[in-house]
Design a protein around this motif. Structure first.
Motif, PDB file in Angstrom:
ATOM      1  N   TRP A  41       0.811  -1.211   0.000  1.00 39.36           N
ATOM      2  CA  TRP A  41       0.000   0.000   0.000  1.00 39.36           C
ATOM      3  C   TRP A  41       0.847   1.265   0.000  1.00 39.36           C
ATOM      4  O   TRP A  41       0.307   2.360  -0.182  1.00 39.36           O
ATOM      5  CB  TRP A  41      -0.936   0.005   1.207  1.00 39.36           C
ATOM      6  N   PRO A  43       3.052   4.267  -1.312  1.00 36.80           N
ATOM      7  CA  PRO A  43       2.973   4.910  -2.626  1.00 36.80           C
ATOM      8  C   PRO A  43       4.242   4.749  -3.454  1.00 36.80           C
ATOM      9  O   PRO A  43       5.360   4.835  -2.945  1.00 36.80           O
ATOM     10  CB  PRO A  43       2.743   6.393  -2.274  1.00 36.80           C
ATOM     11  N   THR A  44       4.043   4.475  -4.731  1.00 37.05           N
ATOM     12  CA  THR A  44       5.093   4.546  -5.743  1.00 37.05           C
ATOM     13  C   THR A  44       4.549   5.360  -6.908  1.00 37.05           C
ATOM     14  O   THR A  44       3.331   5.481  -7.075  1.00 37.05           O
ATOM     15  CB  THR A  44       5.494   3.144  -6.246  1.00 37.05           C
ATOM     16  N   ASN A  47       1.842   4.064  -9.232  1.00 38.56           N
ATOM     17  CA  ASN A  47       1.610   2.701  -8.733  1.00 38.56           C
ATOM     18  C   ASN A  47       2.465   1.665  -9.476  1.00 38.56           C
ATOM     19  O   ASN A  47       2.019   0.572  -9.795  1.00 38.56           O
ATOM     20  CB  ASN A  47       0.130   2.334  -8.834  1.00 38.56           C
ATOM     21  N   ASN A 123      11.648   3.538  -7.272  1.00 39.07           N
ATOM     22  CA  ASN A 123      10.418   3.055  -6.654  1.00 39.07           C
ATOM     23  C   ASN A 123      10.585   1.724  -5.939  1.00 39.07           C
ATOM     24  O   ASN A 123       9.909   1.454  -4.944  1.00 39.07           O
ATOM     25  CB  ASN A 123       9.312   3.007  -7.704  1.00 39.07           C
TER      26      ASN A 123
END
Length: 196
Positions: A41, A43-44, A47, A123
């Motif tokens: 869950w 954040p990147t 997404n 990420n």
């Protein structure tokens, strides 16, 4: 949102430590699923979710990984209940139609391997940090490390998925307090920050 209580902030940040060794308490496969079910869950960008984790739980897998690590880190990998390879998939964009359906985000990365590599590193590093925080939130400890031969890890664990390469490695378990160093200092706000 409400501010977390001090006990939670301590567990996640202030008193949490990086461990070099662990107790004999086992880590169940359900714990690995629980970590993923929290960290996913975080954040990147768009997404992307480029992290690909290999959870080394067997003696064979940990031995294979230890052979890729420095002399200092190999014993840590062998003795930990679990050692985790946090990899990064430079073909993460293939999943964007599913993971980010709001727009054609895949097109941003098609034909641009340099942008994909940059995004995958950034990420997947975020996701690696979420892995650490999720483990702490669930009462587990980690020992992230950089002392390994990336080419050996990639050949040993990602040979069948060449778009995936290692970002970093971490141990996982219930930390043994006898294996930590005295806490290193942390700077005050003014040392590394400015407000523009």
């Amino acid at each position: 949102m409400t501010v977390l209580p001090d006990a939670s902030l301590d567990q996640l940040f202030r008193t949490a430590r990086t461990f070099n060794g662990y107790t004999d308490q086992a880590v169940a496969e359900s714990d690995l699923h629980a970590i993923w079910d929290l960290m996913k869950w975080g954040p990147t960008s768009a997404n992307q979710l480029p992290a690909r984790l290999i959870w080394c739980t067997s003696d064979a897998a940990k031995t294979k990984l230890a052979e890729c690590c420095s002399a200092q880190n190999a014993p840590k990998v062998l003795k930990a209940p679990v050692s985790v390879i946090i990899g990064m998939d430079c073909d993460f964009h293939e999943y964007l139609p599913q993971l980010f359906p709001h727009t054609n985000a895949k097109a941003w990365f098609d034909g641009n391997p340099d942008l994909r590599a940059e995004s995958a590193m950034r990420n997947s590093s975020l996701q690696g940090a979420y892995f650490i925080m999720a483990a702490r939130a669930l009462g587990l400890d980690t020992g992230p490390m950089s002392g390994f031969d990336a080419a050996k890890v990639n050949a040993g664990f990602f040979a069948e998925t060449p778009s995936v390469t290692v970002n970093f490695v971490s141990t996982l378990g219930h930390g043994d307090p006898a294996t930590i160093f005295d806490r290193s200092p942390r700077p005050d706000f003014g040392m590394f920050n400015s407000v523009a």
